[in-house]
Design a protein around this motif. Structure first.
Motif, PDB file in Angstrom:
ATOM      1  N   ALA A   1      22.807  79.261  29.023  1.00 30.07           N
ATOM      2  CA  ALA A   1      22.248  79.654  30.323  1.00 30.07           C
ATOM      3  C   ALA A   1      21.347  80.881  30.181  1.00 30.07           C
ATOM      4  O   ALA A   1      20.281  80.954  30.803  1.00 30.07           O
TER       5      ALA A   1
ATOM      6  N   GLY B   1      26.046  83.423  31.907  1.00 30.49           N
ATOM      7  CA  GLY B   1      26.105  82.268  32.801  1.00 30.49           C
ATOM      8  C   GLY B   1      25.803  82.648  34.234  1.00 30.49           C
ATOM      9  O   GLY B   1      26.000  83.797  34.648  1.00 30.49           O
TER      10      GLY B   1
ATOM     11  N   SER C   1      21.226  74.801  33.637  1.00 31.21           N
ATOM     12  CA  SER C   1      22.437  75.350  33.011  1.00 31.21           C
ATOM     13  C   SER C   1      23.621  75.464  33.972  1.00 31.21           C
ATOM     14  O   SER C   1      24.448  76.354  33.837  1.00 31.21           O
TER      15      SER C   1
ATOM     16  N   THR D   1      27.092  74.688  34.765  1.00 34.86           N
ATOM     17  CA  THR D   1      28.162  74.315  33.828  1.00 34.86           C
ATOM     18  C   THR D   1      29.419  73.918  34.575  1.00 34.86           C
ATOM     19  O   THR D   1      29.895  74.660  35.444  1.00 34.86           O
TER      20      THR D   1
END
Length: 532
Positions: free
Chosen positions: A352, A78, A28, A30
């Motif tokens: 995430a 996140g 995850s 990003t």
């Protein structure tokens, strides 16, 4: 190496076991690309919190949606992000420069990065103590009077830097190289020996007195540039130069890509992304084994707009997912006024969070996929409207009491039922990408190994161990490993012709977990205790 026995006794020889553990990659990370107040341009910078973003890129800014997307990413779970700042300089008559500069008593300096943030920089030159200069100068091969101390300050943030015993003469302490390697604030534009500034006037600091330090003159002040356009991301020469979208070539790995809307000069609200850029980004994500999170256009005001416009978003890629509608949030830069913002950052954060708590094979949707930071949605959808959009591959955001705002869809843009794609579901596609990337990195050792059964056996052992670990975590369907996955690498997959060409073929299959998208409960009324 083999032991050559020369004396009677026992010899010990270590034999390699053939175990090469394959480590799963991150799932995850990003990437965000857009405008920011400050920070390096066309260079991917890894951050681990929104505080990192504020320090490096200046935080929230009314001229860009990037900061809001990054904030939503961290607010929703996140962890690691990669930021690429883009800058589009002003053009035409009267255009301001991209980088401000100042003259510090003959030494011309410029800001380390483009943007108006550099207009607040100041510099001061101080003479080095003669005793210290006499001691340091011979070791550097310069004269004692060639040395000076340079002080820099960002008047807005209060950040200061001091560089002692620097010089404009060729040496290990030449000031232009020192600033290029160590300074976060300034660079040398014109290398010329400066004179020392004087002492400040009574009651003033060195940064408040123009005789004690120099700032950026009005004519040399820079601007924050123009709004971005598609050329800023994918223009001519960008890919070759690794700039714009392709600056991510400098990043080792990213799993999700967000392109916060940029097509507007009216602030955060009503911004969009060019459909052709969405298409180019989806193609790039397929190349990098990543997923693109696509925002809905700002003119989608109801489910009818979404139904008629889904074909024009720019892609139908299996590596892209579309979410509708937009979020409504208070804007702290405008006294808490409610505005529509793109959902890409919040959705990436939820992905995430789900990866960390449940695994990426769990659909990032449902009552647990709550959205933090938003107070509403631009369009409130009913079950019936959701039922019209879901079969088209549009993932809906819903208000579902008592959970609040949630993600209520987990399809890729190939999730349209009419396409009958095997990559219909987001968790299935992401699981495949995870396995692909992990095996790509974990089998590099195979290159140049002897291509025969001993190598094939090692490949089966190591990939099988990796797949078995995923099976134990619940990533696949099936009660037994044989039902869940297979790894094949033998004389059937690699023929003698392949061996002659230097090719080894590995076939890996897995039975993916697909989400329970439709739960059907059948209820009937018992007719009583009727004796047959």
């Amino acid at each position: 190496m083999p032991i050559s026995p020369t004396y009677p006794g026992v010899y010990i020889e270590e034999v390699r076991g053939g175990v090469r553990t394959i480590t799963g990659v991150a799932t995850s990370i990003t990437a965000f690309i857009g405008r920011a107040l400050r920070g390096p341009v066309d260079k991917p910078i890894t951050i681990n919190s929104f505080a990192d973003f504020e320090r490096t890129f200046g935080g929230l800014w009314s001229g860009s949606a990037l900061g809001f997307a990054v904030r939503d990413f961290y607010a929703n779970g996140g962890s690691q992000a990669i930021i690429v700042r883009l800058y589009r300089a002003e053009s035409g008559t009267g255009a301001k420069p991209a980088v401000p500069q100042l003259n510090a008593n003959n030494l011309v300096l410029e800001a380390a990065e483009p943007g108006s943030w550099g207009n607040q920089l100041r510099a001061r030159i101080e003479a080095v103590d003669p005793a210290i200069a006499a001691e340091v100068a011979p070791a550097l091969g310069v004269g004692p009077t060639d040395l000076f101390t340079l002080l820099l300050r960002d008047m807005k943030t209060g950040a200061e830097q001091m560089f002692r015993n620097v010089t404009t003469v060729e040496s290990a302490r030449r000031v232009d190289r020192i600033l290029a390697n160590e300074s976060l604030l300034m660079r040398v534009k014109t290398l010329a020996a400066p004179t020392a500034h004087g002492a400040p006037a009574a009651g003033k600091t060195v940064w408040e007195d123009n005789n004690a330090s120099d700032g950026v003159a009005a004519a040399d002040q820079a601007s924050d540039g123009q709004d971005l356009n598609e050329e800023s991301f994918t223009g001519a020469g960008k890919e070759a130069a690794k700039q714009g979208l392709y600056a991510l070539e400098q990043a080792d790995l990213f799993n999700l890509l967000c392109l916060p809307p940029y097509k507007s000069s009216s602030g955060i609200a009503n911004q969009d992304v060019d459909a052709t850029l969405v298409g180019a980004a989806a193609v790039y994500c397929e190349k990098r084994r990543a997923m693109l999170i696509v925002d809905p256009p700002s003119n989608w005001d109801d489910k009818g707009d979404a139904k008629s416009g889904v074909g024009a978003v720019g892609t139908r890629s299996k590596n892209a997912a579309l979410y509708f509608p937009r979020l409504v949030q208070p804007n702290p830069l405008r006294n808490g006024q409610l505005e529509q913002v793109s959902p890409c950052g919040a959705v990436a954060g939820i992905l995430a969070r789900t990866d960390a708590t449940r695994g990426l094979w769990k659909a990032p949707a449902g009552l647990d996929a709550t959205i933090t930071g938003a107070v509403g949605l631009s369009v409130n959808l009913t079950d019936g409207e959701n039922g019209e959009l879901n079969p088209l591959g549009i993932n809906c955001l819903r208000a579902m009491p008592p959970s609040g705002l949630v993600v209520w869809g987990a399809r890729t843009l190939q999730g349209d039922d009419r396409l009958a794609s095997e990559w219909k579901y987001l968790p299935v596609r992401r699981t495949a990408l995870f396995i692909e990337e992990s095996l790509y990195r974990g089998t590099q050792w195979v290159v140049f190994e002897p291509n025969d059964e001993p190598l094939w056996a090692q490949i089966r052992l190591n990939i099988g161990a990796f797949m078995q670990n995923l099976f134990r975590q619940g990533a696949f369907q099936g009660k037994t490993p044989a039902e869940a996955y297979f790894v094949k690498c033998d004389k059937e997959t690699t023929t003698q012709h392949d061996i002659n060409l230097g090719i080894v073929n590995i076939v890996v299959g897995f039975a993916p977990l697909k989400p329970a998208e439709f739960v059907i409960i059948k209820i009937q009324q018992m007719a009583g205790q009727i004796q047959a």
